[in-house]
Design a protein around this motif. Structure first.
Motif, PDB file in Angstrom:
ATOM      1  N   VAL A  41       4.467   7.054  -0.178  1.00  0.00           N
ATOM      2  CA  VAL A  41       4.936   5.669  -0.087  1.00  0.00           C
ATOM      3  C   VAL A  41       3.763   4.688  -0.218  1.00  0.00           C
ATOM      4  O   VAL A  41       3.865   3.659  -0.887  1.00  0.00           O
ATOM      5  CB  VAL A  41       5.695   5.444   1.248  1.00  0.00           C
ATOM      6  CG1 VAL A  41       6.160   3.998   1.367  1.00  0.00           C
ATOM      7  CG2 VAL A  41       6.867   6.409   1.365  1.00  0.00           C
ATOM      8  N   VAL A  42       2.647   5.021   0.409  1.00  0.00           N
ATOM      9  CA  VAL A  42       1.509   4.093   0.404  1.00  0.00           C
ATOM     10  C   VAL A  42       0.500   4.390  -0.708  1.00  0.00           C
ATOM     11  O   VAL A  42      -0.450   3.633  -0.912  1.00  0.00           O
ATOM     12  CB  VAL A  42       0.771   4.077   1.768  1.00  0.00           C
ATOM     13  CG1 VAL A  42       1.708   3.580   2.858  1.00  0.00           C
ATOM     14  CG2 VAL A  42       0.232   5.455   2.122  1.00  0.00           C
ATOM     15  N   ARG A  43       0.730   5.449  -1.440  1.00  0.00           N
ATOM     16  CA  ARG A  43      -0.198   5.824  -2.506  1.00  0.00           C
ATOM     17  C   ARG A  43      -0.531   4.675  -3.473  1.00  0.00           C
ATOM     18  O   ARG A  43      -1.701   4.505  -3.842  1.00  0.00           O
ATOM     19  CB  ARG A  43       0.363   7.002  -3.293  1.00  0.00           C
ATOM     20  CG  ARG A  43      -0.475   7.410  -4.493  1.00  0.00           C
ATOM     21  CD  ARG A  43       0.242   8.470  -5.314  1.00  0.00           C
ATOM     22  NE  ARG A  43       0.547   9.609  -4.472  1.00  0.00           N
ATOM     23  CZ  ARG A  43      -0.070  10.784  -4.562  1.00  0.00           C
ATOM     24  NH1 ARG A  43      -0.998  10.970  -5.466  1.00  0.00           N
ATOM     25  NH2 ARG A  43       0.245  11.770  -3.769  1.00  0.00           N
ATOM     26  N   PRO A  44       0.458   3.839  -3.882  1.00  0.00           N
ATOM     27  CA  PRO A  44       0.114   2.763  -4.821  1.00  0.00           C
ATOM     28  C   PRO A  44      -0.965   1.811  -4.289  1.00  0.00           C
ATOM     29  O   PRO A  44      -1.732   1.246  -5.076  1.00  0.00           O
ATOM     30  CB  PRO A  44       1.439   2.020  -5.027  1.00  0.00           C
ATOM     31  CG  PRO A  44       2.496   3.045  -4.729  1.00  0.00           C
ATOM     32  CD  PRO A  44       1.918   3.913  -3.656  1.00  0.00           C
ATOM     33  N   LEU A  45      -1.047   1.668  -2.972  1.00  0.00           N
ATOM     34  CA  LEU A  45      -2.078   0.792  -2.411  1.00  0.00           C
ATOM     35  C   LEU A  45      -3.467   1.397  -2.648  1.00  0.00           C
ATOM     36  O   LEU A  45      -4.402   0.698  -3.046  1.00  0.00           O
ATOM     37  CB  LEU A  45      -1.845   0.584  -0.910  1.00  0.00           C
ATOM     38  CG  LEU A  45      -0.503  -0.058  -0.541  1.00  0.00           C
ATOM     39  CD1 LEU A  45      -0.351  -0.140   0.979  1.00  0.00           C
ATOM     40  CD2 LEU A  45      -0.379  -1.453  -1.164  1.00  0.00           C
ATOM     41  N   TRP A  46      -3.605   2.671  -2.374  1.00  0.00           N
ATOM     42  CA  TRP A  46      -4.899   3.324  -2.628  1.00  0.00           C
ATOM     43  C   TRP A  46      -5.230   3.262  -4.113  1.00  0.00           C
ATOM     44  O   TRP A  46      -6.365   3.002  -4.506  1.00  0.00           O
ATOM     45  CB  TRP A  46      -4.861   4.795  -2.183  1.00  0.00           C
ATOM     46  CG  TRP A  46      -4.740   5.017  -0.709  1.00  0.00           C
ATOM     47  CD1 TRP A  46      -3.691   5.603  -0.062  1.00  0.00           C
ATOM     48  CD2 TRP A  46      -5.692   4.680   0.301  1.00  0.00           C
ATOM     49  NE1 TRP A  46      -3.928   5.659   1.298  1.00  0.00           N
ATOM     50  CE2 TRP A  46      -5.153   5.102   1.554  1.00  0.00           C
ATOM     51  CE3 TRP A  46      -6.954   4.056   0.291  1.00  0.00           C
ATOM     52  CZ2 TRP A  46      -5.831   4.923   2.754  1.00  0.00           C
ATOM     53  CZ3 TRP A  46      -7.614   3.893   1.500  1.00  0.00           C
ATOM     54  CH2 TRP A  46      -7.056   4.310   2.710  1.00  0.00           C
ATOM     55  N   GLU A  47      -4.223   3.522  -4.939  1.00  0.00           N
ATOM     56  CA  GLU A  47      -4.507   3.576  -6.381  1.00  0.00           C
ATOM     57  C   GLU A  47      -4.898   2.203  -6.931  1.00  0.00           C
ATOM     58  O   GLU A  47      -5.702   2.114  -7.861  1.00  0.00           O
ATOM     59  CB  GLU A  47      -3.314   4.172  -7.129  1.00  0.00           C
ATOM     60  CG  GLU A  47      -3.144   5.665  -6.795  1.00  0.00           C
ATOM     61  CD  GLU A  47      -2.202   6.403  -7.723  1.00  0.00           C
ATOM     62  OE1 GLU A  47      -1.252   5.769  -8.231  1.00  0.00           O
ATOM     63  OE2 GLU A  47      -2.416   7.617  -7.923  1.00  0.00           O
ATOM     64  N   ARG A  48      -4.334   1.162  -6.351  1.00  0.00           N
ATOM     65  CA  ARG A  48      -4.746  -0.182  -6.772  1.00  0.00           C
ATOM     66  C   ARG A  48      -6.239  -0.373  -6.479  1.00  0.00           C
ATOM     67  O   ARG A  48      -7.000  -0.887  -7.313  1.00  0.00           O
ATOM     68  CB  ARG A  48      -3.908  -1.231  -6.036  1.00  0.00           C
ATOM     69  CG  ARG A  48      -4.272  -2.653  -6.408  1.00  0.00           C
ATOM     70  CD  ARG A  48      -3.357  -3.655  -5.724  1.00  0.00           C
ATOM     71  NE  ARG A  48      -4.008  -4.963  -5.648  1.00  0.00           N
ATOM     72  CZ  ARG A  48      -3.615  -5.958  -4.862  1.00  0.00           C
ATOM     73  NH1 ARG A  48      -2.542  -5.806  -4.082  1.00  0.00           N
ATOM     74  NH2 ARG A  48      -4.270  -7.092  -4.856  1.00  0.00           N
ATOM     75  N   LEU A  83       3.163  -2.901   3.852  1.00  0.00           N
ATOM     76  CA  LEU A  83       3.013  -1.484   4.192  1.00  0.00           C
ATOM     77  C   LEU A  83       1.724  -1.201   4.963  1.00  0.00           C
ATOM     78  O   LEU A  83       1.383  -0.047   5.197  1.00  0.00           O
ATOM     79  CB  LEU A  83       3.037  -0.631   2.912  1.00  0.00           C
ATOM     80  CG  LEU A  83       4.384  -0.506   2.206  1.00  0.00           C
ATOM     81  CD1 LEU A  83       4.218   0.231   0.874  1.00  0.00           C
ATOM     82  CD2 LEU A  83       5.404   0.209   3.079  1.00  0.00           C
ATOM     83  N   PHE A  84       1.022  -2.258   5.352  1.00  0.00           N
ATOM     84  CA  PHE A  84      -0.302  -2.047   5.942  1.00  0.00           C
ATOM     85  C   PHE A  84      -0.255  -1.157   7.185  1.00  0.00           C
ATOM     86  O   PHE A  84      -1.084  -0.263   7.360  1.00  0.00           O
ATOM     87  CB  PHE A  84      -0.975  -3.379   6.287  1.00  0.00           C
ATOM     88  CG  PHE A  84      -2.344  -3.197   6.901  1.00  0.00           C
ATOM     89  CD1 PHE A  84      -3.378  -2.635   6.166  1.00  0.00           C
ATOM     90  CD2 PHE A  84      -2.582  -3.547   8.225  1.00  0.00           C
ATOM     91  CE1 PHE A  84      -4.643  -2.438   6.731  1.00  0.00           C
ATOM     92  CE2 PHE A  84      -3.847  -3.349   8.793  1.00  0.00           C
ATOM     93  CZ  PHE A  84      -4.871  -2.800   8.043  1.00  0.00           C
ATOM     94  N   ASP A  85       0.738  -1.357   8.046  1.00  0.00           N
ATOM     95  CA  ASP A  85       0.807  -0.538   9.266  1.00  0.00           C
ATOM     96  C   ASP A  85       0.965   0.944   8.937  1.00  0.00           C
ATOM     97  O   ASP A  85       0.324   1.812   9.548  1.00  0.00           O
ATOM     98  CB  ASP A  85       1.972  -0.995  10.161  1.00  0.00           C
ATOM     99  CG  ASP A  85       1.624  -2.307  10.873  1.00  0.00           C
ATOM    100  OD1 ASP A  85       0.419  -2.658  10.890  1.00  0.00           O
ATOM    101  OD2 ASP A  85       2.552  -2.957  11.374  1.00  0.00           O
ATOM    102  N   LEU A  86       1.811   1.195   7.940  1.00  0.00           N
ATOM    103  CA  LEU A  86       2.023   2.585   7.535  1.00  0.00           C
ATOM    104  C   LEU A  86       0.739   3.168   6.924  1.00  0.00           C
ATOM    105  O   LEU A  86       0.350   4.307   7.204  1.00  0.00           O
ATOM    106  CB  LEU A  86       3.182   2.635   6.524  1.00  0.00           C
ATOM    107  CG  LEU A  86       3.877   3.966   6.309  1.00  0.00           C
ATOM    108  CD1 LEU A  86       4.346   4.582   7.630  1.00  0.00           C
ATOM    109  CD2 LEU A  86       5.080   3.770   5.384  1.00  0.00           C
ATOM    110  N   LEU A  87       0.077   2.350   6.111  1.00  0.00           N
ATOM    111  CA  LEU A  87      -1.172   2.785   5.484  1.00  0.00           C
ATOM    112  C   LEU A  87      -2.204   3.157   6.547  1.00  0.00           C
ATOM    113  O   LEU A  87      -2.914   4.150   6.436  1.00  0.00           O
ATOM    114  CB  LEU A  87      -1.739   1.666   4.600  1.00  0.00           C
ATOM    115  CG  LEU A  87      -3.048   2.009   3.885  1.00  0.00           C
ATOM    116  CD1 LEU A  87      -2.784   2.858   2.658  1.00  0.00           C
ATOM    117  CD2 LEU A  87      -3.800   0.743   3.494  1.00  0.00           C
ATOM    118  N   ASN A  88      -2.232   2.375   7.586  1.00  0.00           N
ATOM    119  CA  ASN A  88      -3.214   2.568   8.645  1.00  0.00           C
ATOM    120  C   ASN A  88      -2.996   3.892   9.382  1.00  0.00           C
ATOM    121  O   ASN A  88      -3.932   4.471   9.923  1.00  0.00           O
ATOM    122  CB  ASN A  88      -3.134   1.402   9.632  1.00  0.00           C
ATOM    123  CG  ASN A  88      -4.506   0.832   9.924  1.00  0.00           C
ATOM    124  OD1 ASN A  88      -5.505   1.236   9.318  1.00  0.00           O
ATOM    125  ND2 ASN A  88      -4.554  -0.108  10.851  1.00  0.00           N
TER     126      ASN A  88
END
Lengths: 395, 398
Positions: free
Chosen positions: B287-294, B270-275
């Protein structure tokens, strides 16, 4: 001539984004002549926040109805001179910018009140003019988070959650700004003098949460997450009916509780000591829900709506936009209506929450930026030529 | 110093939240507000926590700065007392259906007192098939205005706004309308006003209606959340925060990932979307929230807030009421002040407005049921003997 109760009141509306415009939109609906003063650089920023219609934010379109559009460069000598001449003719000055901006633009209270001592001068800030947070930005999301806007919301067993329609704390603050301006104008009837009134998002949005915060202050307990159940009353919640639709039922005094028991055909609940008073029912919240839920689940929503309406128990169901906009109750009260704008076509909005029997409010299209420049400049020139001093309006 | 509404007299025939809040706001602003209660008292007296005597906290907070008289307005003698009080008043605040007595219906009162401002608070407005219903359905108004669709999980049981938004907004709009009608009264005389819980909620959501005028293009960060999952905030090690990178340029993204020690994210699908995501404000933020929360799970709220602000983004604590009340700003501004009651002082939020010349203030604690009957009736011209007679005949309930 405007028909609303504020006919004859004029507003110098130096507002942007949502909070200030929402307040002056209300004053305009009630008949005030609201001159929305925009500076040339205002065409960017909030003006373009999506979603847009023809490149303009629907927020801008929504919040700037009932005004005349006027562009003015307060940093130029000519612009400032015109602003001061205009201020002489105004009853209200409204501004929502960070503390200190007024001074930079030459429209601080000292200057404005000297030009026109009768003016009610209202500023709206995020956090107040003093204190450790005075310079921080304040908008709906930030204020919801900080003021406990989520504290009383949440499904049972889940975390607290924010109200996702994030314009409501902006609008709440605008409501209080409008209210305070009106109080200031009423006070002026007696004294003949204007005054300064300050509103902050912090104080306005906590005021709107008064009952819940009061419960915290007395009990020192943060609210429980109760889903659709009320904190302080029971049964006051939604029940899932046989057709899997939620029916909101609010029995908040003993008469309504007894009427509900009769409508449900369960007279024995009236005698049940666990459910005798509201306090008892709140204390036995779970048992009450366990007793009532299967009854509602046995028949479809429409059945219960008819039964509870006959019994006089407040009840209602979820409506969505497509239903709201065509609903007879909505149309009969003019709660939703189309507004034809010149640049953005036909939009639907809610034209004001108040009905006045003698001084009906009116709702008019959002002006384009600077749409009324020519006529307002002519008014300013005429006023200057007449050399008249501040007119005493409404005093 | 008196508030801006000093000298105006108000009779309140209302209970619950909306009408009483209107009355107490006028009272805070200096008006003289007499609250008429039915013999059993305002329904809200039985609501909320009770840690001090018999004081209900919610009731206290929306009935301060008023005086109470208790009687049955449906009886002829009770109605006669109310009529006499209204004869000396500028303003009536009345719940729809509060009393059925013919002498106290708005048309009769307006005919007798052409300068009167009569504000009705109803559930659904004054017209239509559900017109003139009593305003006691907070949840009903929230559901009917689809406000509950901005909370909870779509398709599951509704979640209500824990605050009494519909009732409080109706009270605020009633207060606005009263002041506006006072301004118009010299020229227009008195008039009737209707404000409803339902109308208040529909008005408050009008930004959404304008957006839905073009139903295929209504997306926007402040509106698309209407179809998103619940917004709990971004979880950190000790709580949750508002998190937004709006205003942080794309060139700073490497700094962001370094600051939060999340270099691992570059390998995530999901890195592209996160960016591209604005952090909390984008269409795909959920959708990308779990990455920030990690990443945030290694930091406290304060650390995430400090770091995000240093990067030029927005981060704010998701405060409980406890955190709000104890915050530096609330303490500095002294927004909570004690009000004396017979059970000792209770804390209340002060009024939200700050008038420079006519400061509004809490005038008195919420009244006990019927507490002020004798003084209010004396002011209205009743003799002590007449008051005693009303009491002995049971017209006055306490």
């Amino acid at each position: 001539m405007a028909t609303g109760p504020l006919s004859g009141i004029r507003v110098f509306d130096l507002t942007l984004a949502m909070v200030g415009p929402w307040a002056s939109m209300q004053l305009g609906a009630m008949g005030a002549d609201v001159i929305h003063v925009e500076q040339p650089e205002q065409r960017v920023g909030a003006f373009q926040v999506p979603p847009t219609i023809n490149g303009t934010s629907i927020g801008y379109i929504s919040w700037n109805m009932n005004k005349r559009g006027f562009t003015l460069d307060l940093k130029s000598p000519q612009g400032r001179a015109n602003a001061y001449e205009l201020i002489k003719t105004c009853d209200v000055f409204l501004m929502n910018m960070r503390p200190d901006v007024a001074g930079r633009l030459g429209v601080d209270y000292e200057t404005v009140s000297q030009i026109n001592p009768g003016i009610v001068y209202c500023t709206v800030t995020g956090w107040g003019h003093t204190g450790p947070m005075r310079d921080l930005p304040g908008a709906d999301g930030q204020v919801q988070y900080f003021t406990g806007g989520a504290a009383a919301n949440g499904a049972e067993g889940e975390d607290t959650e924010i109200y996702r329609h994030s314009t409501q704390f902006d609008a709440t603050t605008g409501n209080y700004a409008c209210m305070s301006i009106l109080m200031g104008l009423v006070g002026r009837k007696k004294t003949g003098k204007g005054q300064r009134v300050d509103i902050s998002m912090l104080r306005a949005t906590t005021a709107m949460q008064t009952p819940r915060i009061a419960e915290y202050l007395m009990s020192k307990q943060n609210p429980a997450r109760l889903g659709n159940q009320a904190q302080a009353t029971a049964p006051d919640r939604a029940f899932m009916c046989a057709d899997r639709r939620d029916l909101g039922v609010s029995a908040t005094n003993e008469e309504e509780w007894q009427a509900l028991c009769k409508a449900l055909g369960r007279l024995e609940f009236i005698e049940d000591p666990r459910f005798a008073t509201n306090t008892d029912r709140v204390d036995h919240r779970q048992e009450l829900s366990d007793a009532l839920s299967p009854i509602f689940a046995s028949m479809p929503l429409d059945y219960w709506v008819l039964e509870l309406n006959r019994a006089g128990v407040p009840n209602g169901r979820l409506m969505r936009w497509d239903e709201i906009r065509h609903h007879e109750q909505v149309l009969d009260n003019n709660y939703i209506a189309p507004v034809d704008t010149r640049e953005w076509g036909r939009v639907w909005t809610s034209p004001g929450p108040w009905h006045f029997s003698k001084t009906p409010t009116e709702w008019s299209a959002t002006p384009t930026i600077g749409e009324h420049n020519a006529e307002i400049v002519a008014e300013i020139e005429a006023h200057r030529a007449a050399g008249s001093s501040t007119p005493q309006r409404g005093a | 110093m008196p508030g801006p509404l000093e000298g105006y007299r108000v009779v309140e025939l209302a209970e619950g939240v909306g009408g009483p809040y209107c009355g107490s706001a006028l009272g805070d602003a200096g008006a003289d507000v007499v609250k008429i209660e039915r013999p059993e008292g305002d329904r809200a007296r039985g609501w909320g926590s009770r840690t001090k005597g018999d004081l209900g906290a919610a009731f206290q907070s929306v009935n301060r700065s008023t005086r109470s008289i208790a009687l049955d307005p449906d009886t002829n003698e009770g109605a006669a007392v109310v009529k006499k009080l209204i004869a000396g008043a500028d303003i009536v605040i009345a719940d729809a259906g509060f009393t059925r007595h013919p002498d106290l219906q708005p048309d009769a009162l307006m005919a007798a007192h052409p300068q009167l401002i009569y504000v009705q608070i109803s559930e659904f407005g004054e017209h239509g098939p559900q017109g003139n219903q009593p305003p006691y359905g907070e949840l009903v108004a929230q559901l009917a205005s689809e406000a509950t669709t901005s909370l909870g999980v779509i398709g599951e049981s509704a979640v209500r706004l824990g605050n009494d938004n519909a009732s409080m907004y109706a009270g605020i709009f009633a207060t606005q309308a009263i002041c506006a009608a006072l301004l118009a009264r010299d020229q227009q005389g008195g008039q009737r006003i209707d404000v409803s819980l339902f109308g208040a909620m529909l008005f408050m959501r009008s930004t959404l209606w304008v957006a839905l005028s073009n139903p295929d293009e209504w997306w926007g960060f402040h509106l698309d959340s209407y179809v998103k999952p619940p917004e709990y905030g971004y979880r950190c090690s000790d709580g949750a925060v508002l998190f937004s990178l709006q205003g942080v340029g794309p060139e700073r993204r490497d700094d962001v990932y370094q600051t939060f020690e999340m270099e691992w994210v570059r390998a995530d699908p999901l890195f592209d979307l996160l960016n591209q995501d604005g952090g909390g404000v984008g269409r795909y933020s959920h959708v990308v929230r779990p990455l920030w929360e990690r990443a945030f799970s290694k930091f406290t709220m304060d650390e995430v807030i400090t770091k995000t602000r240093a990067l030029g983004g927005q981060a704010w604590p998701k405060n409980s009421y406890e955190m709000l009340v104890n915050s530096d700003q609330v303490q500095y501004l002294k927004l909570i002040q004690p009000v004396e009651t017979p059970f000792g002082p209770i804390d209340q939020m002060i009024p939200p407005w700050e008038f420079a010349d006519t400061p509004a203030a809490i005038q008195r604690p919420a009244p006990r049921l019927g507490e002020h009957a004798a003084e209010v009736l004396a002011e209205a011209g009743y003799s002590t003997a007449e008051v005693a007679a009303l009491r002995s005949r049971g017209v006055l309930a306490s």
